[in-house]
Write a protein that holds these residues in place. Structure first.
Motif, short mmCIF file in Angstrom:
data_model
loop_
_atom_site.label_atom_id
_atom_site.label_comp_id
_atom_site.label_asym_id
_atom_site.label_seq_id
_atom_site.Cartn_x
_atom_site.Cartn_y
_atom_site.Cartn_z
N LYS A 175 0.81 -1.22 0.00
CA LYS A 175 0.00 0.00 0.00
C LYS A 175 0.84 1.27 0.00
O LYS A 175 0.33 2.36 -0.19
CB LYS A 175 -0.93 0.00 1.23
N ASP A 233 -9.45 -16.02 -7.61
CA ASP A 233 -8.74 -14.76 -7.40
C ASP A 233 -9.45 -13.59 -8.05
O ASP A 233 -9.44 -12.48 -7.52
CB ASP A 233 -7.32 -14.86 -7.97
N ALA A 243 -10.64 -10.26 -6.20
CA ALA A 243 -10.24 -8.90 -6.58
C ALA A 243 -11.47 -8.01 -6.73
O ALA A 243 -11.47 -6.85 -6.30
CB ALA A 243 -9.45 -8.95 -7.88
N ARG A 273 -12.78 -7.16 -3.32
CA ARG A 273 -11.88 -6.19 -2.69
C ARG A 273 -12.11 -4.79 -3.24
O ARG A 273 -12.16 -3.82 -2.49
CB ARG A 273 -10.43 -6.61 -2.91
N SER A 285 -0.35 -9.26 0.24
CA SER A 285 -0.98 -9.84 -0.94
C SER A 285 0.00 -10.25 -2.01
O SER A 285 1.16 -9.88 -2.02
CB SER A 285 -1.97 -8.84 -1.50
N GLU A 296 -1.81 -7.96 -8.11
CA GLU A 296 -2.84 -6.94 -7.93
C GLU A 296 -3.04 -6.05 -9.15
O GLU A 296 -4.17 -5.73 -9.50
CB GLU A 296 -2.47 -6.07 -6.74
N GLU A 297 -1.93 -5.69 -9.76
CA GLU A 297 -2.05 -4.71 -10.84
C GLU A 297 -2.71 -5.29 -12.08
O GLU A 297 -2.93 -4.61 -13.05
CB GLU A 297 -0.67 -4.13 -11.19
N TYR A 346 -5.67 -6.25 -12.01
CA TYR A 346 -7.09 -5.96 -11.87
C TYR A 346 -7.30 -4.44 -11.81
O TYR A 346 -7.20 -3.85 -10.74
CB TYR A 346 -7.65 -6.63 -10.62
N LEU A 400 -9.61 -2.90 -9.22
CA LEU A 400 -9.06 -2.94 -7.87
C LEU A 400 -8.04 -1.82 -7.68
O LEU A 400 -8.05 -1.13 -6.65
CB LEU A 400 -8.41 -4.31 -7.64
N VAL A 401 -7.18 -1.64 -8.66
CA VAL A 401 -6.18 -0.58 -8.56
C VAL A 401 -6.86 0.78 -8.43
O VAL A 401 -6.49 1.60 -7.59
CB VAL A 401 -5.26 -0.60 -9.80
#
Lengths: 211, 211
Positions: free
Chosen positions: A174, B57, B61, B64, B114, B118-119, B121, B124-125
DNA sequence: CACTATAAATTTACACTGTAAAATAATTGT
DNA sequence: ACAATTATTTTACAGTGTAAATTTATAGTG
């Protein structure tokens, strides 16, 4: 191979298993390691670990307990170094951050939001209690030397929460600059500024505003 | 039932699935919910969700992202209330803690240490970026009104780390009095003291010691 | 209107998980 | 030398995420 196991045989196997498990967990995450994998890394058959641990949770608890012990030792060592109380407190904070960032999987394992089954594992409870005490104990010295004032226990928890928060935000990605838009700050800058502000806020002689 | 799906059909299903998944996750934890269970709760067959989400996943995402949006809204609402800037900042902090403690599973999901996937999605970003900005934006007002001084971005991150640390220690059971030995402090006391000290440390007009 | 191409949904199938139960093998006391 | 004990392995099973095959229902064509 079967023969009657002495207590130290059991302890040895558990120790060995914990060491291997800790290494695997650190490398692939807790959920990414299977019992069969651990057994194979130990050179035994898939079910053998079950003679030494109730189940996977039991291994996890043992690994966590050892991690807390190791963590406490690092903090104590850092604080036992040379320098003033303030410098040694700083060194302790640095050691905290270094441990967490160097072994993220371990730190995660230790502070994972956890099941309420913890108190079933006395070793884990003992290790956690020790680590907890270690993490804030130095505040007593800071107060004794008149550098800051207040309840050491309470202030210790404030510093602890600060460190833990910065570290976990960092580990969760984060704080990373990957989605930056304005000047971004890393954990070092955040903790430096936080330490300065908290030192100021707890400085002895400053009157407390509003209860 | 098969017929050509419109875009809004897809969106609807995804929304419904996310709502149900969020409820299940909150109740039983992320790992405790199976795809079959989710499908059954949605009244469809086990494999149907896979037509709307790549894999588990992918659902995670999406959930989240929605959680971050909801979180950001709560903080904004709290800050939009009546009172002075300081009072509203306080209200925002309270809202932060309340959200985390009322929906621990959701908060955990949001800030779980995590995977680096992540990136992948974009939603989500986007949601994370919004939430991040929301969490520290009020500091700008505090500085503008001359209540505190310093870089708002940096100070915001300090407060954020403090809140996050206290909340996650609480959720991890590390603050609970179950293993107490001396007067124990709860999250409320810790955060009250931390807020006071940080307010002091960042107060406008206080000269900064050592770089 | 039938009829077919198409796409949604379900069914079936598979590799892998944690772990219970049964089978095996090695050691120890007699 | 043998029987009891116990460590270990083998086998087995229910449950997981999800790929592939199959079914089912619609939409566009003559």
């Amino acid at each position: 191979m079967p023969r009657v196991l002495s207590d130290s045989d059991v302890t040895d196997f558990r120790d060995r298993a914990c060491a291997v498990a800790a290494r695997l967990f650190a490398a692939k995450g807790v959920e990414g390691v299977t019992m069969r994998e651990l057994a194979s890394a130990l050179g035994v058959s898939a079910m053998t670990p079950y003679r030494y641990f109730r189940d996977k949770d039991d291994i996890l608890a043992a690994v966590r307990a050892r991690a807390f012990e190791r963590f406490a030792e690092k903090l104590e060592t850092a604080y036992a170094g040379p320098g003033t109380v303030v410098e040694r407190a700083h060194a302790k904070g640095d050691a905290y951050v270094r441990f967490a960032l160097e072994e993220p999987a371990t730190y995660r394992l230790m502070f994972d939001l956890s099941q309420p089954t913890e108190e079933q594992y006395p070793d884990l409870v003992r290790a956690m209690t020790r680590a907890r005490a270690t993490m804030t104990s130095h505040v007593r010295d800071l107060v004794a030397e008149g550098i800051i004032s207040g309840d050491p226990e309470l202030i210790g928890h404030v510093f602890w929460a600060m460190l833990h928060g910065a570290v976990t935000l960092q580990l969760a990605g984060k704080l990373s600059a990957q989605y930056k838009q304005s000047p971004q700050y890393g954990i070092d800058q955040i903790l430096a500024e936080a330490g300065r502000a908290l030192g100021e806020g707890f400085r002895a002689g400053v009157p407390k505003r509003r209860e």
